[in-house]
Design an enzyme around this catalytic site. Sequence first.
Site, PDB file in Angstrom:
ATOM      1  N   GLU A   1     -49.835  54.050  50.924  1.00  0.00           N
ATOM      2  CA  GLU A   1     -48.740  53.598  51.003  1.00  0.00           C
ATOM      3  C   GLU A   1     -49.029  53.300  51.740  1.00  0.00           C
ATOM      4  OE1 GLU A   1     -45.659  54.790  48.987  1.00  0.00           O
ATOM      5  OE2 GLU A   1     -45.209  53.133  47.921  1.00  0.00           O
TER       6      GLU A   1
ATOM      7  N   ARG B   1     -48.122  68.726  52.173  1.00  0.00           N
ATOM      8  CA  ARG B   1     -47.540  68.780  50.995  1.00  0.00           C
ATOM      9  C   ARG B   1     -48.143  69.272  49.921  1.00  0.00           C
ATOM     10  NH1 ARG B   1     -44.654  63.396  50.794  1.00  0.00           N
ATOM     11  NH2 ARG B   1     -45.161  63.414  52.716  1.00  0.00           N
TER      12      ARG B   1
HETATM   13  P1  AMP Z   1     -51.281  57.253  48.760  1.00  0.00           P
HETATM   14  O1  AMP Z   1     -52.362  57.625  49.258  1.00  0.00           O
HETATM   15  O2  AMP Z   1     -51.352  55.897  49.176  1.00  0.00           O
HETATM   16  O3  AMP Z   1     -51.598  57.168  47.011  1.00  0.00           O
HETATM   17  O4  AMP Z   1     -50.572  58.163  49.286  1.00  0.00           O
HETATM   18  C1  AMP Z   1     -50.229  59.151  48.839  1.00  0.00           C
HETATM   19  C2  AMP Z   1     -50.037  60.377  49.689  1.00  0.00           C
HETATM   20  O5  AMP Z   1     -48.958  59.567  50.469  1.00  0.00           O
HETATM   21  C3  AMP Z   1     -49.151  61.536  49.306  1.00  0.00           C
HETATM   22  O6  AMP Z   1     -49.669  62.619  50.802  1.00  0.00           O
HETATM   23  C4  AMP Z   1     -47.892  61.061  50.014  1.00  0.00           C
HETATM   24  O7  AMP Z   1     -47.273  62.528  50.422  1.00  0.00           O
HETATM   25  C5  AMP Z   1     -47.618  59.583  50.790  1.00  0.00           C
HETATM   26  N1  AMP Z   1     -47.303  59.408  50.042  1.00  0.00           N
HETATM   27  C6  AMP Z   1     -47.790  57.826  49.858  1.00  0.00           C
HETATM   28  N2  AMP Z   1     -46.396  57.192  49.301  1.00  0.00           N
HETATM   29  C7  AMP Z   1     -45.390  57.698  49.152  1.00  0.00           C
HETATM   30  C8  AMP Z   1     -44.121  57.743  49.051  1.00  0.00           C
HETATM   31  N3  AMP Z   1     -43.138  56.966  48.531  1.00  0.00           N
HETATM   32  N4  AMP Z   1     -43.020  59.203  48.997  1.00  0.00           N
HETATM   33  C9  AMP Z   1     -43.563  59.892  49.779  1.00  0.00           C
HETATM   34  N5  AMP Z   1     -44.833  60.426  49.815  1.00  0.00           N
HETATM   35  C10 AMP Z   1     -45.791  59.323  49.957  1.00  0.00           C
END
Ligand code: AMP
Length: 167
Positions: free
Chosen positions: A97, A60
Amino acid sequence: MTDLKRLIRDVADFPRPGIVFRDIAPLLRSHFGATIEAMSGLLSAAEWGQIDAVAGIESRGFMLGSALAFRHGKGFVPIRKQGKLPPPVVAIPYQLEYGEGVLEMQQGSGRVLLVDDVLATGGTLQAAAELCVLAGYQVDFLAVLIDLNLVQDFRWKGSPARTVIKY
Ligand code: AMP
């Protein structure tokens, strides 16, 4: 101005139980231009002038980052999941996440804006920023469409992640 947050669809228990997935597909379908303009506004004209390229995180981050690069006459650099880019590549492991993996990038140089869609734990953004440096780039700014507010005041080497939509 349109309330962009209203156009994000919450999907419970996707892709794993307990995760509320923020689906930006309806937002991109109906307000892609407004979304890109809102992200454009995260940097001043002088800051846009300072960078050479936009680095987007698969997948994305590609949609948002490539449109931003085109809008501002900049190059685009892909940061991809393992095994997608032909060698030689530099690689870094990361946690997000709802999972973990390896990000890869081809070597290059110049000043970049790093772009992704969601900031959750910050693991992806941090790994991607470190990967940019390993690959030879300088990360001047970080921009993300949505901040889930799971981490307080995310910063990478002192630089905050600039965000449009906050939860
Ligand atoms: P993080 O590394 O935990 O900050 O997660 C961010 C990445 O995971 C981004 O590339 C997002 O596309 C995806 N992501 C994590 N959590 C979500 C969520 N709740 N909804 C959509 N995309 C998420």
